[in-house]
Scaffold this motif. Structure first.
Motif, PDB file in Angstrom:
ATOM      1  N   GLY A 583     -34.182   2.717  -0.044  1.00  0.00           N
ATOM      2  CA  GLY A 583     -32.976   3.503   0.094  1.00  0.00           C
ATOM      3  C   GLY A 583     -32.523   3.777   1.510  1.00  0.00           C
ATOM      4  N   ALA A 584     -33.361   3.469   2.511  1.00  0.00           N
ATOM      5  CA  ALA A 584     -33.005   3.700   3.913  1.00  0.00           C
ATOM      6  C   ALA A 584     -32.558   2.380   4.546  1.00  0.00           C
ATOM      7  N   GLU A 585     -31.418   2.416   5.222  1.00  0.00           N
ATOM      8  CA  GLU A 585     -30.884   1.186   5.804  1.00  0.00           C
ATOM      9  C   GLU A 585     -31.806   0.665   6.898  1.00  0.00           C
ATOM     10  N   VAL A 586     -32.103  -0.636   6.847  1.00  0.00           N
ATOM     11  CA  VAL A 586     -32.913  -1.279   7.878  1.00  0.00           C
ATOM     12  C   VAL A 586     -32.037  -1.465   9.105  1.00  0.00           C
ATOM     13  N   ALA A 587     -32.491  -0.935  10.232  1.00  0.00           N
ATOM     14  CA  ALA A 587     -31.677  -0.939  11.440  1.00  0.00           C
ATOM     15  C   ALA A 587     -31.548  -2.338  12.021  1.00  0.00           C
ATOM     16  N   GLY A 588     -30.462  -2.527  12.753  1.00  0.00           N
ATOM     17  CA  GLY A 588     -30.208  -3.799  13.412  1.00  0.00           C
ATOM     18  C   GLY A 588     -28.818  -3.799  13.996  1.00  0.00           C
ATOM     19  N   SER A 589     -28.391  -4.943  14.481  1.00  0.00           N
ATOM     20  CA  SER A 589     -27.061  -5.048  15.059  1.00  0.00           C
ATOM     21  C   SER A 589     -25.998  -4.859  13.983  1.00  0.00           C
ATOM     22  N   ALA A 590     -24.769  -4.581  14.413  1.00  0.00           N
ATOM     23  CA  ALA A 590     -23.674  -4.337  13.472  1.00  0.00           C
ATOM     24  C   ALA A 590     -23.478  -5.529  12.553  1.00  0.00           C
ATOM     25  N   ALA A 591     -23.152  -5.236  11.293  1.00  0.00           N
ATOM     26  CA  ALA A 591     -22.953  -6.296  10.305  1.00  0.00           C
ATOM     27  C   ALA A 591     -21.502  -6.748  10.302  1.00  0.00           C
ATOM     28  N   GLY A 592     -21.282  -8.043  10.081  1.00  0.00           N
ATOM     29  CA  GLY A 592     -19.938  -8.579   9.969  1.00  0.00           C
ATOM     30  C   GLY A 592     -19.372  -8.351   8.583  1.00  0.00           C
ATOM     31  N   SER A 593     -18.062  -8.536   8.419  1.00  0.00           N
ATOM     32  CA  SER A 593     -17.404  -8.274   7.142  1.00  0.00           C
ATOM     33  C   SER A 593     -16.908  -9.560   6.508  1.00  0.00           C
TER      34      SER A 593
END
Length: 942
Positions: A583-593
């Motif tokens: 349930g916790a977002e795995v951190a990293g660079s911004a995601a594209g759309s």
């Protein structure tokens, strides 16, 4: 509560063996609230009728073109005229649908946004309604053609236009043209050890061994109390006289602060002897290399390899405030009087020859081999990990503990002595034929390995034998000791540095010795998301891939989407991928759309790696074809059919799916569903805890069933039937409703499981083979049967979990044969693949390229000659496509495929659970049967 399949068996009064016992059943109210109630939404009748009429028209044109070569006839002309009229009748209701969408836009938007949206919708509507005119013109040219040549050109033109207008509806049907990668294969073996041999030795050997010959660490009476503080005398284990805090710390692998581990250490009286005995007696050994699930994972699963069992021992010792470390090296296990099949290494691994024992280890990534002395095999050697602990050494046996004389001592709970039983040999083959009475001749609620077990039991009883005698693997012989042993139960031939470690006795495992799971989501060549999780941390957690709105206008639409049906705005919806761990977002660079439509297919790469290993080049390349040159890749899958907006559970199997684990996850799901309203994407936390957890549990059960069935088949065929780190996903599939080729609405289409990274590590228990081909050939019957069971579980899992019917490759083959005769199933190989068009129905044209590529790669493909259509009561048509099984013994692989671009099982989401019998309609598509009848209860199967 009875499982769904058990109810089916009762309704059918079947006498066959019972289905696998569900270790974690879900209550009916949870399934209904989670899956059936939210998706009880009406199918848009206008969109559905238009799709069916376009399909009927295309089938008519294709049949005319293929069967008559363009010749005219009164009957065909009448059929064509009827189709033209049928399409013309659809124009008015489609126009009305578009007007309704415009009305909703007028009430939902402000004036400025309203004007822009209405203008865009107007252009879209004009283009869409113009499709009716274009089709009428194209079909009219067929009617008015004066010559066969002109009619042939008109047929080709109309077919091309129909393909364009329906092209986006085919994202599940069209097969990729690339050289196929198998969905299931035999795993490779460990290459040469990448670890450096060193002259350094651990502390327990650096001091005078004569001081270790007395007893240590009493296994006396247990007194429940808090762990005693580490005594000052423990400093005697260190050169400077001070205990290294790292030898007492909690780590990612050795979670000493976990409440359960701390409580267990207390239950064991904080006694190192009792800790050693408990781990030895209660945690089964699993042959793989590296830190996969850590101390807590080994405890929950009840099993682990040398590293994970060492982590559990270290966590328990440190919870007792006893300093402890890892030690790594190459060991040799020998028998003074070689005893095949009953030697020490053989009893440990359940093998019958030293070659088999070494192969079992090597297939798990552990460098190993048989050890010979004077030309005779007398044991095995292997890379290994164990523990050293700083404990008090004194002259006592069960007396009060004294802190005098602390020393480092080596401990190993992973190497176990097991009872050995000479198994019996019952030679029974499985019949994969399609004649009456064969397993594939008709639908069956009995799984392949269950059918085989029945046949084996019949043969065994005829010989006066019992099924329990089929497995040579006996139970663990308890480690009975009052004091810690003074030495290890094997010979250490050299010490090694784990990759990234500075010492042969590290306090903390280096990161390179841990498995890592990398997930990449791509749109074309553009990476939208790249994330990595460490598998000792992820092994017991839910991993989900989902999507979230990428802009404000998309968020507005998203907040009103209930996950099953909504009209799409003309401006479109943009989303971006999100990877969550519990349930916790795995951190990293911004995601594209990317755009939210089911025709916009994304590529998702799931890769499991272990830097401290050498697997050769056994993984698929990121492109989806060929091999990845990275030798540290353990397993990898490349999915090219991920739909934006869907919810996916991902997993690389860590052999963690014990009964306890499944029960705990099921209870977690039950609590979440009962505590939340019916889940929707607009409530992401509840959505992940409910739908995400359901998908995670379904995948975990499937992987567990694969382990159990492979072991059962292996036991009955004299094979170590071990699974590898299978990689797969489950999802609620999305389907977009179209008016011609324009997306109109989006809804949940069905449940999908796709374990594309199936990996088996089978070894013949008495093998003496020395070539890869011979080793593969002797386990092929067991591997094949286990993979057929794996395919069958892909429909069974949705029957059990969702109370709905489903299709898989095995079940699809049964459907096709039950509908017709054995001749309706075709076996394609190098001898007849050139006659594909003659042997197969026109409906199978989209699959020609991939099936041909399988055959060209050396496979034999078993496939129904016609495409299957699947419809479930109350759901309309929810799946259609081809199923085929590609067997390639030369490459040690199978492809169990549905619709060409995924291998798995697809279950219908119905308005209500099916609790008695399969009340589902299936049909082989026949040009004589209008597609409009497929969902109305008139199919071949009812």
């Amino acid at each position: 509560m009875k499982s769904f399949l058990a109810l089916v068996l009762a309704a059918c009064a079947c006498q066959a063996l019972a289905a696998p016992k569900d270790p974690a059943p879900l209550p009916d109210d949870v399934v209904a609230k989670l899956l059936h109630e939210p998706y009880h939404q009406p199918i848009d009748p206008i969109a559905q009728q238009l799709q069916r009429r376009l399909a009927d028209t295309e089938a008519l044109v294709r049949r005319w073109q293929r069967e008559a070569g363009g010749d005219a006839s009164a009957n065909r002309a009448q059929q064509l005229e009827a189709q033209i009229e049928s399409l013309a009748q659809m124009k008015a209701p489609v126009r009305q649908r578009l007007l309704e969408r415009q009305a909703r836009t007028e009430t939902a938007k402000g004036k400025k946004a309203q004007a822009s949206a209405l203008k865009a919708q107007g252009r879209s509507a004009d283009k869409l309604l113009g499709q009716f005119d274009l089709l009428q013109q194209a079909l009219g040219k067929i009617e008015t053609a004066a010559t066969p040549e002109a009619r042939s050109q008109a047929l080709a033109g109309a077919l091309d236009l129909l393909r364009q207008t329906r092209g986006r509806l085919r994202d599940r049907e069209e097969a990729p043209s690339a050289v196929p990668w198998p969905t299931a294969r035999l795993g490779g073996e460990a290459g040469p050890s990448p670890r450096k041999r060193v002259d350094a030795v651990p502390k327990y050997l650096a001091e005078q061994q004569a001081r270790y010959l007395n007893s240590v660490a009493s296994n006396g009476a247990i007194v429940l109390a808090a762990a005693p503080a580490t005594p000052a005398e423990a400093g005697q284990c260190y050169t400077g006289g001070t205990v290294d805090a790292a030898d007492l710390a909690a780590t990612l692998d050795a979670q000493k602060d976990d409440p359960e581990i701390a409580a267990l250490a207390e239950t064991l009286g904080h006694s190192p002897a009792k800790i050693l005995a408990w781990v030895h007696d209660n945690i089964r050994y699993e042959p793989y290399w590296g830190s996969l699930k850590g101390a807590k994972g080994a405890l929950v699963a009840g099993g682990g390899n040398a590293t994970d069992q060492a982590s559990l021992m270290i966590a328990l010792l440190r919870a007792a405030n006893i300093p402890a470390r890892y030690v790594s090296g190459e060991i040799r296990i020998t028998d003074p009087a070689p005893a095949q099949p009953g030697g020490r290494a053989l009893r440990w691994l359940g093998a019958k020859t030293y070659v088999a024992a070494a192969n079992i280890l090597a297939k798990g990534g552990i460098p190993a081999g048989p050890y010979s002395l004077d030309g005779q095999q007398v044991g095995i050697y292997l890379d290994h990990v164990w523990v050293e602990a700083c404990v008090p050494y004194s002259h006592y046996r069960g007396a009060a503990v004294t802190n005098a004389g602390h020393r480092w001592v080596p401990l190993d709970a992973a190497f176990k002595d097991k009872a050995y039983r000479q198994d019996i040999d019952v030679n029974v083959s499985f019949d994969y034929g399609f004649d009456s009475g064969d397993y594939l001749a008709a639908r069956s609620d009995q799984l392949p390995h269950e059918r085989y077990a029945r046949d084996v039991e019949t043969a065994a009883l005829a010989q006066g034998k019992d099924l329990a005698d089929l497995s040579p693997e006996g139970g663990i012989r308890p480690l009975k000791l009052d004091i810690l042993p003074a030495s290890l139960p094997y010979t250490v031939t050299s010490f090694t540095l784990l990759t990234g470690a500075a010492s042969v006795e590290p306090s903390t495992l280096p990161g390179a010795h841990r498995y890592a799971l990398d997930v990449t989501v791509k749109s074309g060549s553009t990476a939208l998301l790249t994330r990595s999780v460490s598998y000792p941390d992820a092994a017991l957690k839910r991993l989900t891939l989902s999507f979230t709105p990428a802009d404000a206008s998309s968020q507005t639409w998203w907040d009103g989407w209930n996950g099953s049906f909504a009209t799409l705005p003309a401006s479109g919806v943009n989303v971006k991928p999100v990877l969550k761990l519990e349930g916790a977002e795995v951190a990293g660079s911004a995601a594209g759309s990317t755009a939210l439509t089911s025709s916009n297919l994304l590529t998702t790469i799931i890769r499991l790696s272990l830097p401290d290993s050498d697997w050769g080049t056994q993984c698929i390349a990121d492109s989806g074809t060929g091999n990845d040159p990275d030798v540290t890749c353990v397993n990898k899958t490349v999915y090219d059919n991920i739909k934006p907006g869907g919810y996916h559970a991902l997993q690389a199997h860590a052999f963690q799916t014990s009964d306890r684990y499944l029960k705990e996850r099921a209870q977690q799901l039950i609590d979440a569903v009962r505590a939340n309203p019916a889940p929707t994407p607009a409530a992401p936390a509840a959505y992940d805890a409910t739908l995400g957890e359901f998908l995670h549990l379904a995948l975990a059960k499937y992987l567990r069933y694969g382990v159990d069935s492979s072991k059962q088949v292996g036991d009955q065929m004299n094979v170590a039937g071990q699974r590898g780190n299978d990689i797969g996903l489950t999802t609620v599939d999305l389907k977009t409703e179209y008016l011609f080729d324009q997306p109109y609405a989006i809804k949940a289409g069905g449940l999908l499981i796709d374990v594309k990274g199936g990996q088996s590590r089978f070894t013949k228990l008495d093998t003496a083979a020395t070539t890869a081909a011979a080793l593969r050939d002797e386990i092929w019957p067991a591997f094949k049967l286990a993979l057929y069971s794996g395919s069958a579980f892909e429909h069974y899992i949705w029957q059990e979990m969702a109370r709905t019917d489903a299709v898989s490759t095995v079940r699809g083959l049964q459907f096709a044969r039950q509908a017709g005769t054995a001749s309706d199933i075709v076996t394609l190989n190098a001898a007849n693949i050139a006659q594909y068009d003659t042997l197969m129905d026109a409906s199978m044209a989209p699959y020609k390229t991939q099936i041909t590529n399988y055959v060209n790669a050396g496979a034999t493909v078993t496939v129904p000659k016609k495409k299957l259509a699947y419809s479930a009561e109350g759901s309309g048509e929810v799946w259609n496509g081809a199923v085929y099984m590609a067997e390639n013994q030369g490459q040690g692989s199978f492809g169990a495929l549905i619709s060409g671009n995924f291998g798995g099982g697809y279950g219908a989401l119905t308005p209500s659970p099916l609790l008695t019998d399969f009340n589902v309609n299936y049909s082989l598509i026949d040009p004589a049967i209008p597609s409009s009848l497929l969902g109305s209860g008139t199919g071949y199967f009812s």
